[in-house]
Design a protein around this motif. Structure first.
Motif, PDB file in Angstrom:
ATOM      1  N   LEU A  57     -13.609   5.348  -3.313  1.00 44.26           N
ATOM      2  CA  LEU A  57     -12.576   5.314  -2.281  1.00 44.26           C
ATOM      3  C   LEU A  57     -12.989   4.386  -1.150  1.00 44.26           C
ATOM      4  O   LEU A  57     -12.199   3.567  -0.675  1.00 44.26           O
ATOM      5  N   MET A  61     -11.223   0.890  -0.058  1.00 43.12           N
ATOM      6  CA  MET A  61     -10.690   0.633   1.278  1.00 43.12           C
ATOM      7  C   MET A  61     -11.143  -0.729   1.777  1.00 43.12           C
ATOM      8  O   MET A  61     -10.414  -1.419   2.480  1.00 43.12           O
ATOM      9  N   GLY A  64      -9.419  -3.381  -0.969  1.00 43.34           N
ATOM     10  CA  GLY A  64      -7.978  -3.294  -1.185  1.00 43.34           C
ATOM     11  C   GLY A  64      -7.620  -2.798  -2.574  1.00 43.34           C
ATOM     12  O   GLY A  64      -6.443  -2.719  -2.921  1.00 43.34           O
ATOM     13  N   ARG A  65      -8.620  -2.447  -3.381  1.00 46.28           N
ATOM     14  CA  ARG A  65      -8.410  -1.928  -4.731  1.00 46.28           C
ATOM     15  C   ARG A  65      -9.117  -0.593  -4.887  1.00 46.28           C
ATOM     16  O   ARG A  65     -10.227  -0.399  -4.382  1.00 46.28           O
ATOM     17  N   SER A  66      -8.481   0.315  -5.607  1.00 53.44           N
ATOM     18  CA  SER A  66      -9.089   1.623  -5.841  1.00 53.44           C
ATOM     19  C   SER A  66      -9.805   1.696  -7.180  1.00 53.44           C
ATOM     20  O   SER A  66     -10.611   2.597  -7.416  1.00 53.44           O
ATOM     21  N   ARG A 119       1.086   7.245  -5.528  1.00 52.28           N
ATOM     22  CA  ARG A 119       1.066   6.475  -4.276  1.00 52.28           C
ATOM     23  C   ARG A 119       0.004   7.021  -3.333  1.00 52.28           C
ATOM     24  O   ARG A 119      -0.737   6.270  -2.709  1.00 52.28           O
ATOM     25  N   GLN A 120      -0.064   8.340  -3.241  1.00 48.15           N
ATOM     26  CA  GLN A 120      -1.031   8.961  -2.342  1.00 48.15           C
ATOM     27  C   GLN A 120      -2.464   8.730  -2.799  1.00 48.15           C
ATOM     28  O   GLN A 120      -3.380   8.664  -1.984  1.00 48.15           O
ATOM     29  N   ARG A 122      -3.470   6.044  -4.022  1.00 48.06           N
ATOM     30  CA  ARG A 122      -3.731   4.626  -3.793  1.00 48.06           C
ATOM     31  C   ARG A 122      -4.144   3.911  -5.079  1.00 48.06           C
ATOM     32  O   ARG A 122      -5.061   3.064  -5.081  1.00 48.06           O
ATOM     33  N   ASP A 124      -3.950   1.227  -8.093  1.00 54.29           N
ATOM     34  CA  ASP A 124      -3.652  -0.207  -8.016  1.00 54.29           C
ATOM     35  C   ASP A 124      -2.307  -0.547  -8.642  1.00 54.29           C
ATOM     36  O   ASP A 124      -1.712  -1.583  -8.333  1.00 54.29           O
ATOM     37  N   LEU A 143       4.352   0.045  -5.385  1.00 54.56           N
ATOM     38  CA  LEU A 143       3.131  -0.399  -6.040  1.00 54.56           C
ATOM     39  C   LEU A 143       3.499  -1.238  -7.259  1.00 54.56           C
ATOM     40  O   LEU A 143       4.597  -1.100  -7.797  1.00 54.56           O
TER      41      LEU A 143
END
Length: 351
Positions: A57, A61, A64-66, A119-120, A122, A124, A143
């Motif tokens: 996580l 952050m 920009g990618r999970s 969405r929550q 996060r 990609d 997304l």
């Protein structure tokens, strides 16, 4: 003071064990090129020894990618969709991504809740088989996404991957005709599903091409489940008819349910009733007799969907529908009526 066994190891623990600074340890774990091989090896061994795992996580952050993708399918208990999920998972893993799988159970409200969860989380991007053919939340999804399944055809501007249903039905109908079954009864899905209309249209086109009136075909609808096929087959058997019965089911689970109904009616497959399925799920091989079916490329579909999703994420989509070919698997559930059955002569063979 000893460290708590319940505390999660940190990058500081790794650095202390390797004898390097925190920033050096972080660069080594991130694959930085300005770290010597010896230092990288020491850091990796230290991370393994203390049980350190990178905080995805936190990394996400910063980048920009999970590293996570989402997959929403209608029924994880259906072996075909399980194959799709497996293909998607394997392809995602090749790229270092993880896959979150949700089953909507053909419920639009559940599907919407799953999309909110993605969405929550996060993710990609997401691969979605829309439950409703009037799926209208795409513009608000927020997304990158790609569609799979029959409903995707309603969204011409959205990239999608699916089985070539027309080609698959053609395979099945050609086989039936070759075995003396030019006008099979059909067990289809609910009228609300686009997949039903596509399947039926392909059957009608095949009949018309052979000068067979599609209106003579018996049709029963049901859920895409074993019980749905069982109930539909019972209704077909209740109809007045003469001679051999042949059934083309819209998926293998329905076909297996139909085989159960045949046995319950005191009949035998394929002596009294011939059945062909659609999907190619593994359990069809273990039915008795083995289920003849048209196999859809489940794993390949899942893998191609992940490839397409990465294109969406990288902003290089082609926005087109990819159709994957299906293949025929012949087993023992179809009688061959094209070959005359020898008549038995009373008393023949007796001494």
């Amino acid at each position: 003071m000893s460290k708590s066994r319940n505390r999660r190891p940190t990058i500081i623990d790794v650095a202390e064990r390797a004898g390097v600074s925190k920033s050096t340890a972080a660069r080594a774990l991130a694959g930085s090129s300005n770290i010597t091989d010896d230092t990288r090896d020491r850091v990796l061994k230290a991370a393994s020894s203390v049980g350190y795992e990178r905080n995805s996580l936190a990394v996400g952050m910063r980048s920009g990618r999970s590293g996570m993708l989402g997959l929403v399918i209608p029924d994880i208990t259906n072996p075909f969709w399980a194959e799709v999920a497996r293909g998607a998972q394997d392809k995602a893993a090749e790229s270092g991504s993880s896959l979150l799988v949700f089953s909507s159970d053909w419920d639009a409200a559940k599907e919407a809740a799953h999309l909110r969860a993605l969405r929550q989380a996060r993710v990609d991007g997401a691969i979605i088989n829309p439950v409703a053919d009037n799926f209208d939340d795409l513009d608000r999804f927020g997304l990158p996404f790609l569609l799979i399944g029959s409903s995707a055809e309603r969204f011409a501007e959205t990239s999608s991957v699916g089985s070539d249903i027309a080609q698959a039905v053609q395979l099945g109908m050609d086989l039936l005709v070759s075995k003396g079954h030019p006008a099979p009864s059909l067990i289809l899905g609910p009228k609300s599903r686009l997949a039903r209309a596509r399947f039926l249209r392909a059957v009608h086109e095949h009949c018309i091409a052979r000068d067979v009136d599609p209106a003579i075909l018996d049709v029963e609808d049901g859920e895409y489940t074993v019980e749905g096929g069982r109930i539909a087959m019972r209704r077909l058997l209740e109809r007045d008819r003469v001679g051999h019965v042949c059934v083309f089911a819209a998926n293998d689970m329905m076909a297996i349910g139909a085989m159960m109904a045949v046995r319950e009616a005191g009949l035998r497959c394929p002596d009294d009733v011939s059945i062909i399925g659609f999907d190619g799920i593994p359990s069809g091989e273990f039915a008795w007799p083995g289920l003849t079916t048209i196999a859809k490329p489940g794993r390949d579909l899942g893998a191609r969907a992940v490839e397409g999703l990465f294109d969406e994420i990288e902003h290089r989509p082609e926005h087109r529908r990819i159709y994957l070919p299906c293949r025929l698997i012949e087993r023992g559930s179809l009688a061959d009526l094209s070959v005359p059955t020898p008549k038995r002569v009373s008393g023949a063979g007796r001494g």
